[in-house]
Design a protein around this motif. Structure first.
Motif, short mmCIF file in Angstrom:
data_model
loop_
_atom_site.label_atom_id
_atom_site.label_comp_id
_atom_site.label_asym_id
_atom_site.label_seq_id
_atom_site.Cartn_x
_atom_site.Cartn_y
_atom_site.Cartn_z
N TYR A 82 59.12 -85.81 4.58
CA TYR A 82 57.95 -85.06 5.06
C TYR A 82 58.30 -83.88 5.94
O TYR A 82 57.45 -83.03 6.22
N ALA A 83 59.55 -83.76 6.39
CA ALA A 83 59.94 -82.62 7.22
C ALA A 83 61.45 -82.46 7.21
O ALA A 83 62.19 -83.42 6.99
N ARG A 84 61.89 -81.23 7.45
CA ARG A 84 63.30 -80.88 7.58
C ARG A 84 63.44 -79.82 8.65
O ARG A 84 62.55 -79.01 8.86
N THR A 85 64.58 -79.81 9.30
CA THR A 85 64.90 -78.74 10.25
C THR A 85 66.42 -78.62 10.34
O THR A 85 67.14 -79.44 9.77
N GLU A 86 66.86 -77.61 11.05
CA GLU A 86 68.29 -77.40 11.28
C GLU A 86 68.57 -77.65 12.76
O GLU A 86 67.83 -77.18 13.63
N LEU A 87 69.65 -78.38 13.04
CA LEU A 87 70.08 -78.57 14.42
C LEU A 87 70.86 -77.34 14.87
O LEU A 87 71.72 -76.85 14.14
N LEU A 88 70.56 -76.86 16.06
CA LEU A 88 71.27 -75.70 16.61
C LEU A 88 71.84 -76.08 17.97
O LEU A 88 71.12 -76.60 18.83
N TRP A 89 73.12 -75.85 18.16
CA TRP A 89 73.76 -76.08 19.44
C TRP A 89 74.38 -74.77 19.89
O TRP A 89 74.92 -74.01 19.07
N ILE A 90 74.32 -74.50 21.18
CA ILE A 90 74.79 -73.22 21.72
C ILE A 90 76.24 -72.95 21.32
O ILE A 90 76.57 -71.88 20.84
N VAL A 97 77.00 -88.19 16.77
CA VAL A 97 75.92 -88.85 16.03
C VAL A 97 74.75 -89.18 16.94
O VAL A 97 73.59 -88.93 16.58
N GLU A 98 75.03 -89.72 18.12
CA GLU A 98 73.94 -90.15 19.00
C GLU A 98 73.06 -88.98 19.41
O GLU A 98 71.83 -89.06 19.36
N GLU A 99 73.69 -87.86 19.80
CA GLU A 99 72.92 -86.70 20.24
C GLU A 99 72.16 -86.07 19.08
O GLU A 99 71.01 -85.68 19.20
N SER A 100 72.83 -85.93 17.91
CA SER A 100 72.11 -85.35 16.76
C SER A 100 70.96 -86.24 16.35
O SER A 100 69.89 -85.75 16.00
N PHE A 101 71.18 -87.56 16.38
CA PHE A 101 70.12 -88.48 15.98
C PHE A 101 68.94 -88.41 16.96
O PHE A 101 67.79 -88.34 16.55
N ALA A 102 69.23 -88.40 18.26
CA ALA A 102 68.16 -88.34 19.26
C ALA A 102 67.34 -87.06 19.10
O ALA A 102 66.11 -87.10 19.11
N THR A 103 68.01 -85.94 18.92
CA THR A 103 67.31 -84.67 18.74
C THR A 103 66.53 -84.66 17.43
O THR A 103 65.37 -84.24 17.38
N GLY A 104 67.18 -85.13 16.37
CA GLY A 104 66.51 -85.20 15.07
C GLY A 104 65.31 -86.13 15.08
O GLY A 104 64.26 -85.82 14.52
N GLN A 105 65.46 -87.27 15.74
CA GLN A 105 64.36 -88.23 15.79
C GLN A 105 63.18 -87.68 16.58
O GLN A 105 62.02 -87.89 16.19
N ASP A 106 63.44 -86.97 17.67
CA ASP A 106 62.35 -86.33 18.41
C ASP A 106 61.57 -85.38 17.50
O ASP A 106 60.33 -85.37 17.50
N ARG A 142 73.67 -78.67 8.98
CA ARG A 142 72.98 -78.91 10.25
C ARG A 142 71.61 -79.55 10.00
O ARG A 142 70.78 -79.61 10.88
N THR A 143 71.39 -80.06 8.80
CA THR A 143 70.06 -80.48 8.37
C THR A 143 69.65 -81.85 8.89
O THR A 143 70.40 -82.81 8.78
N VAL A 144 68.44 -81.90 9.43
CA VAL A 144 67.78 -83.15 9.78
C VAL A 144 66.69 -83.35 8.74
O VAL A 144 65.92 -82.42 8.46
N GLN A 145 66.61 -84.54 8.17
CA GLN A 145 65.55 -84.86 7.21
C GLN A 145 64.76 -86.04 7.74
O GLN A 145 65.34 -87.03 8.20
N CYS A 146 63.45 -85.93 7.64
CA CYS A 146 62.55 -86.97 8.13
C CYS A 146 61.86 -87.62 6.93
O CYS A 146 61.27 -86.93 6.10
N LEU A 147 61.95 -88.95 6.87
CA LEU A 147 61.32 -89.70 5.78
C LEU A 147 60.35 -90.71 6.38
O LEU A 147 60.55 -91.20 7.49
#
Length: 166
Positions: A82-90, A97-106, A142-147
């Motif tokens: 239902y949604a996708r985004t790209e993770l961006l880090w400075i 994994v933990e940080e990407s997952f927490a950000t992606g899950q939010d 950098r893709t986050v996918q939400c299912l």
């Protein structure tokens, strides 16, 4: 006599070649029927539907999933992207994994409210969040996918959960 032998050898080789090509075509058709709906997780798009539920790890354990079986959303399916985004880090370094997952899950929870239209805390649906692993990150993913799918992991949906409100 040598011309006759050469002609029959060419005929035999032509027949063998046709049999091999025919076998390859039959094999390709059978493989596409068996694996034709298998999709690499990174290639999932918003609106794709996943045919089966997959096993997950124990609480707090991350599980790598590489392939899923997709199906038309009008057919019974377990989950919908239902949604996708790209993770961006400075500094563009893999955050882990933990940080990407927490950000992606939010992100997924925020988008859930918009997509389903209900409060996730009282919902009969579950959210799955796919994030890149270190190896994929180093290759530019950098893709986050939400299912979204049913919490009980047995109930299938035909159609979309967009606007389902529960």
């Amino acid at each position: 006599m040598a011309a006759s032998s050469s002609r029959s050898t060419k005929t035999v080789l032509a027949v063998v070649a046709l049999l091999i090509i025919g076998g390859l075509i039959i094999t390709a058709v059978m493989v596409s029927r068996t694996f034709g709906n298998t999709t690499i997780v990174n290639n999932l798009e918003t609106g794709d539907c996943v045919q089966d539920f997959f096993s997950t790890g124990a609480d707090g354990e991350f599980v790598q999933i590489f392939l899923v079986n997709t199906t038309p959303c009008g057919e019974p399916h377990a989950m919908e992207v239902y949604a996708r985004t790209e993770l961006l880090w400075i500094d563009d370094q893999y955050p882990g994994v933990e940080e990407s997952f927490a950000t992606g899950q939010d992100f997924c929870f925020d988008q859930y409210d918009r997509f389903v239209g209900g409060d996730y805390s009282t919902s009969s649906y579950e959210v799955w969040t796919f994030v890149p692993i270190d190896g994929n990150w180093s290759q530019g993913d950098r893709t986050v996918q939400c299912l979204v799918g049913h919490v009980d992991k047995f109930t299938l949906t035909a159609g979309t959960l967009q606007g389902a409100g529960r």
